[in-house]
Design a protein around this motif. Structure first.
Motif, mmCIF file in Angstrom:
data_model
loop_
_atom_site.group_PDB
_atom_site.id
_atom_site.type_symbol
_atom_site.label_atom_id
_atom_site.label_comp_id
_atom_site.label_asym_id
_atom_site.label_seq_id
_atom_site.Cartn_x
_atom_site.Cartn_y
_atom_site.Cartn_z
ATOM 1 N N GLY A 54 0.815 -1.212 0.000
ATOM 2 C CA GLY A 54 0.000 0.000 0.000
ATOM 3 C C GLY A 54 0.844 1.254 0.000
ATOM 4 O O GLY A 54 2.058 1.220 0.204
ATOM 5 N N ARG A 55 0.193 2.383 -0.223
ATOM 6 C CA ARG A 55 0.909 3.662 -0.241
ATOM 7 C C ARG A 55 1.575 3.911 1.106
ATOM 8 O O ARG A 55 2.651 4.470 1.177
ATOM 9 C CB ARG A 55 -0.043 4.804 -0.579
ATOM 10 C CG ARG A 55 0.695 6.103 -0.854
ATOM 11 C CD ARG A 55 -0.262 7.150 -1.408
ATOM 12 N NE ARG A 55 0.430 8.343 -1.791
ATOM 13 C CZ ARG A 55 0.847 9.274 -0.947
ATOM 14 N NH1 ARG A 55 0.677 9.117 0.342
ATOM 15 N NH2 ARG A 55 1.460 10.348 -1.382
ATOM 16 N N THR A 56 0.928 3.506 2.188
ATOM 17 C CA THR A 56 1.565 3.481 3.496
ATOM 18 C C THR A 56 1.958 2.032 3.722
ATOM 19 O O THR A 56 1.102 1.190 3.975
ATOM 20 C CB THR A 56 0.607 3.960 4.605
ATOM 21 O OG1 THR A 56 0.200 5.293 4.304
ATOM 22 C CG2 THR A 56 1.291 3.928 5.953
ATOM 23 N N PRO A 57 3.239 1.712 3.581
ATOM 24 C CA PRO A 57 3.660 0.315 3.639
ATOM 25 C C PRO A 57 3.323 -0.356 4.960
ATOM 26 O O PRO A 57 3.269 0.287 6.009
ATOM 27 C CB PRO A 57 5.177 0.391 3.452
ATOM 28 C CG PRO A 57 5.441 1.713 2.860
ATOM 29 C CD PRO A 57 4.345 2.613 3.326
ATOM 30 N N ASN A 58 3.127 -1.651 4.898
ATOM 31 C CA ASN A 58 2.940 -2.462 6.082
ATOM 32 C C ASN A 58 4.274 -2.473 6.824
ATOM 33 O O ASN A 58 5.269 -2.989 6.311
ATOM 34 C CB ASN A 58 2.518 -3.871 5.656
ATOM 35 C CG ASN A 58 2.417 -4.818 6.813
ATOM 36 O OD1 ASN A 58 3.380 -5.033 7.541
ATOM 37 N ND2 ASN A 58 1.254 -5.388 6.978
ATOM 38 N N ALA A 59 4.289 -1.906 8.015
ATOM 39 C CA ALA A 59 5.542 -1.743 8.757
ATOM 40 C C ALA A 59 6.212 -3.077 9.032
ATOM 41 O O ALA A 59 7.432 -3.207 8.897
ATOM 42 C CB ALA A 59 5.274 -1.003 10.062
ATOM 43 N N ASP A 60 5.449 -4.073 9.425
ATOM 44 C CA ASP A 60 6.038 -5.386 9.713
ATOM 45 C C ASP A 60 6.658 -5.969 8.456
ATOM 46 O O ASP A 60 7.751 -6.536 8.499
ATOM 47 C CB ASP A 60 4.987 -6.349 10.264
ATOM 48 C CG ASP A 60 4.503 -5.940 11.647
ATOM 49 O OD1 ASP A 60 5.266 -5.276 12.379
ATOM 50 O OD2 ASP A 60 3.363 -6.285 11.991
ATOM 51 N N MET A 61 5.965 -5.857 7.319
ATOM 52 C CA MET A 61 6.483 -6.399 6.072
ATOM 53 C C MET A 61 7.775 -5.685 5.669
ATOM 54 O O MET A 61 8.747 -6.326 5.283
ATOM 55 C CB MET A 61 5.456 -6.274 4.951
ATOM 56 C CG MET A 61 5.941 -6.858 3.625
ATOM 57 S SD MET A 61 4.830 -6.504 2.262
ATOM 58 C CE MET A 61 5.204 -4.790 1.950
ATOM 59 N N LEU A 62 7.795 -4.365 5.759
ATOM 60 C CA LEU A 62 8.972 -3.601 5.349
ATOM 61 C C LEU A 62 10.182 -3.981 6.198
ATOM 62 O O LEU A 62 11.260 -4.257 5.676
ATOM 63 C CB LEU A 62 8.690 -2.100 5.443
ATOM 64 C CG LEU A 62 9.790 -1.171 4.968
ATOM 65 C CD1 LEU A 62 10.181 -1.463 3.530
ATOM 66 C CD2 LEU A 62 9.347 0.272 5.118
ATOM 67 N N MET A 63 10.013 -4.036 7.510
ATOM 68 C CA MET A 63 11.116 -4.404 8.377
ATOM 69 C C MET A 63 11.546 -5.851 8.133
ATOM 70 O O MET A 63 12.735 -6.158 8.095
ATOM 71 C CB MET A 63 10.754 -4.194 9.846
ATOM 72 C CG MET A 63 11.935 -4.417 10.784
ATOM 73 S SD MET A 63 11.548 -3.992 12.483
ATOM 74 C CE MET A 63 11.932 -2.244 12.460
ATOM 75 N N ARG A 64 10.593 -6.730 7.927
ATOM 76 C CA ARG A 64 10.893 -8.139 7.651
ATOM 77 C C ARG A 64 11.704 -8.273 6.353
ATOM 78 O O ARG A 64 12.671 -9.025 6.288
ATOM 79 C CB ARG A 64 9.587 -8.934 7.577
ATOM 80 C CG ARG A 64 9.738 -10.418 7.611
ATOM 81 C CD ARG A 64 8.404 -11.148 7.756
ATOM 82 N NE ARG A 64 7.350 -10.678 6.870
ATOM 83 C CZ ARG A 64 6.262 -10.008 7.269
ATOM 84 N NH1 ARG A 64 6.075 -9.712 8.535
ATOM 85 N NH2 ARG A 64 5.356 -9.621 6.395
#
Length: 136
Positions: A54-64
């Motif tokens: 999404g335009r505001t990335p999923n924080a858990d996914m980005l860090m993972r």
């Protein structure tokens, strides 16, 4: 093959003023992770890509994703050409490249790729730093 930090920054800086485009991956536009990826692609560091966020990335996914593909380092030891993951509001959702001048990033607020100083207010937002594999 190892790429110097100077070569990595030179390639990343060649993207300054390219428009910010959500999930962009070319000279017509990039987003924050796109800037990192196109820089790595140009230097043959990876052919990996990620999409469908999404335009505001999923924080858990980005860090993972960063934890899986880069080496987490202590922020105090981060050098130019290392990556920083920053939070807005509460969650980490923005990636930038440290430089000797501050931070280089595709920033929606600026609507383009910019290199700016890293003021204290932005430093407080950093939640993790990463070394890019193949950059030394």
């Amino acid at each position: 093959m190892t790429i110097t930090r100077a070569a990595f920054l030179s390639e990343a800086r060649s993207w300054i003023d390219v428009p910010w485009v959500h999930q962009g991956r070319n000279r017509y536009g990039v987003d924050c992770i796109g800037l990192v990826l196109v820089t790595c692609w140009a230097l043959a560091l990876t052919d990996y890509d990620i999409s469908g966020y999404g335009r505001t990335p999923n924080a858990d996914m980005l860090m993972r994703e960063l934890d899986a593909r880069a080496r987490r380092i202590d922020l105090a030891s981060a050098l130019p050409a290392d990556l920083v993951l920053s939070r807005f509001n509460h969650d980490p959702q923005h990636v930038g490249i440290l430089t000797d001048r501050g931070i280089l990033h595709a920033y929606a607020g600026a609507r383009r790729v910019v290199e700016t100083a890293l003021p204290r207010s932005w430093r407080r937002r950093i939640v993790a730093a990463y070394a890019v594999p193949g950059v030394a």
